[in-house]
Design an enzyme around this catalytic site. Structure first.
Site, PDB file in Angstrom:
ATOM      1  N   SER A 138      76.733 -31.575 -72.658  1.00 21.65           N
ATOM      2  CA  SER A 138      76.675 -31.692 -71.200  1.00 21.65           C
ATOM      3  C   SER A 138      77.941 -32.396 -70.739  1.00 21.65           C
ATOM      4  O   SER A 138      78.580 -33.119 -71.525  1.00 21.65           O
ATOM      5  CB  SER A 138      75.450 -32.520 -70.790  1.00 21.65           C
ATOM      6  OG  SER A 138      75.504 -32.881 -69.428  1.00 21.65           O
ATOM      7  N   TYR A 151      70.339 -40.159 -71.567  1.00 19.98           N
ATOM      8  CA  TYR A 151      70.746 -38.752 -71.648  1.00 19.98           C
ATOM      9  C   TYR A 151      72.210 -38.637 -72.054  1.00 19.98           C
ATOM     10  O   TYR A 151      72.562 -37.868 -72.952  1.00 19.98           O
ATOM     11  CB  TYR A 151      70.513 -38.062 -70.308  1.00 19.98           C
ATOM     12  CG  TYR A 151      70.856 -36.597 -70.328  1.00 19.98           C
ATOM     13  CD1 TYR A 151      70.071 -35.687 -71.032  1.00 19.98           C
ATOM     14  CD2 TYR A 151      71.957 -36.114 -69.637  1.00 19.98           C
ATOM     15  CE1 TYR A 151      70.385 -34.341 -71.058  1.00 19.98           C
ATOM     16  CE2 TYR A 151      72.278 -34.764 -69.649  1.00 19.98           C
ATOM     17  CZ  TYR A 151      71.482 -33.884 -70.360  1.00 19.98           C
ATOM     18  OH  TYR A 151      71.803 -32.545 -70.379  1.00 19.98           O
TER      19      TYR A 151
END
Length: 244
Positions: A138, A151
Site C-alpha cells: 500500500s 496498518y
C-alpha cells in the site's frame, strides 16, 4: 504462453479484477478466499467468458489452508507461475481506541498471510526454476497518518519481506521474480472493515471522492507479469492522480 496464477483475497476488489483480466488474456487462475459463494460466481463469470479458473476456500492466516490452495493449483494445472499475495485488512483507528482485535487481525492477514503464501509456493518455483511473487502492499507502506499506525506497519513489513525475498532469489539465481505493488485509494471493500465509526465515515467520504477502480491496479499487475523473464519490475506505486 498462458500462465498459472494463484490469487489470495480473490473474492472482490483488486483480486477479483486481476483474476478476470488475466483470465480474459488466457491465463489459468486459481482463486483463494473465505467466501465460497463469491468465488463460485467469479469462476462462473470467467468460464462464461471462455476462461479457465478453479478455486479453493482459503484462510490466509492458516498455513495448512494456504498450502492446500497451492496444491489445488498443482493438482489442476501442474505448476505455479505467479503467486499474488493480495488478501488484506485495513480497520483504521487511533491507538487510544484500543482496537487490539483489529491490530491482531491486521498482523495475521497482512503479514502472516504473505509469509504463508511465500512458504506455500517458493519451493515449487525453485524446482521449476521460474516464478513470480506479487505482494500487495500500500502507499501506507511509505507513509503513516493518525489511525493508520498498525496498518502502515504491516504494509511496510510486506515491502521489507518482498525486498528480502527478491535479494535471496537473485542470489540463488532461481529466476523467481518479486514485485511489490503499493496502491493508493482504490474502490474496494476495505472501508467496510473499519470498526471505528468516526474513522469509517471519514474514509468513506475520502474514498467516494478519490478512489480509482481496482481495474487500474489489475492493468499494472498484468504489465509486470508480461515483462520478459530476464527482468522484473520490483515495485509499483499507483494512486489516483488526485491523491496527495
Amino acid at each position: 504462453m498462458s500462465k498459472v496464477i494463484v490469487i489470495t483475497g480473490a473474492s472482490s476488489g483488486i483480486g477479483e479484477a486481476t483474476a478476470k483480466l488475466l483470465a480474459k488474456r488466457g491465463d489459468k487462475l486459481v482463486l483463494g478466499a473465505r467466501r465460497e459463494t463469491k468465488l463460485q460466481q467469479i469462476v462462473s463469470d470467467i468460464e462464461a467468458a471462455g476462461g479457465t479458473a478453479a478455486y479453493a476456500l482459503t484462510d490466509v492466516t492458516d498455513l495448512a489452508s494456504v498450502k492446500a490452495l497451492a496444491q489445488t493449483a498443482l493438482d489442476r494445472f501442474g505448476r505455479i507461475d505467479v503467486w499474488m499475495n493480495n488478501a488484506g485488512f485495513m480497520p483504521a483507528s487511533e491507538f487510544i481506541k484500543g482496537k487490539v482485535t483489529d491490530w491482531n487481525r491486521m498482523i495475521d492477514v497482512n503479514l502472516r498471510g504473505v509469509l504463508y503464501g511465500i512458504d506455500a509456493a517458493l519451493a515449487t518455483m525453485r524446482q521449476q526454476k521460474s516464478g513470480h511473487f506479487i505482494n500487495i502492499a500500500s502507499v501506507a507502506a511509505h507513509t503513516v497518518s493518525p489511525g493508520g499506525g498498525v496498518y502502515s506497519a504491516t504494509k511496510a513489513g510486506v515491502w521489507m519481506i518482498s525486498e528480502a525475498l527478491r535479494q535471496e532469489e537473485a542470489a540463488a539465481k532461481s529466476n523467481v521474480r518479486v514485485t511489490v505493488v503499493s496502491p493508493g485509494a482504490v474502490a474496494t471493500e476495505f472501508v467496510d472493515h473499519v470498526t471505528d465509526e468516526g474513522a469509517k465515515q471519514a474514509l468513506a467520504n475520502y474514498y467516494a471522492q478519490t478512489a480509482i477502480s481496482p481495474k487500474r491496479i489489475a492493468t499494472s499487475i498484468a504489465a509486470t507479469i508480461d515483462l520478459p523473464a530476464d527482468a522484473a519490475i520490483n515495485e509499483i506505486v499507483i494512486r489516483p492522480t488526485s491523491q496527495d
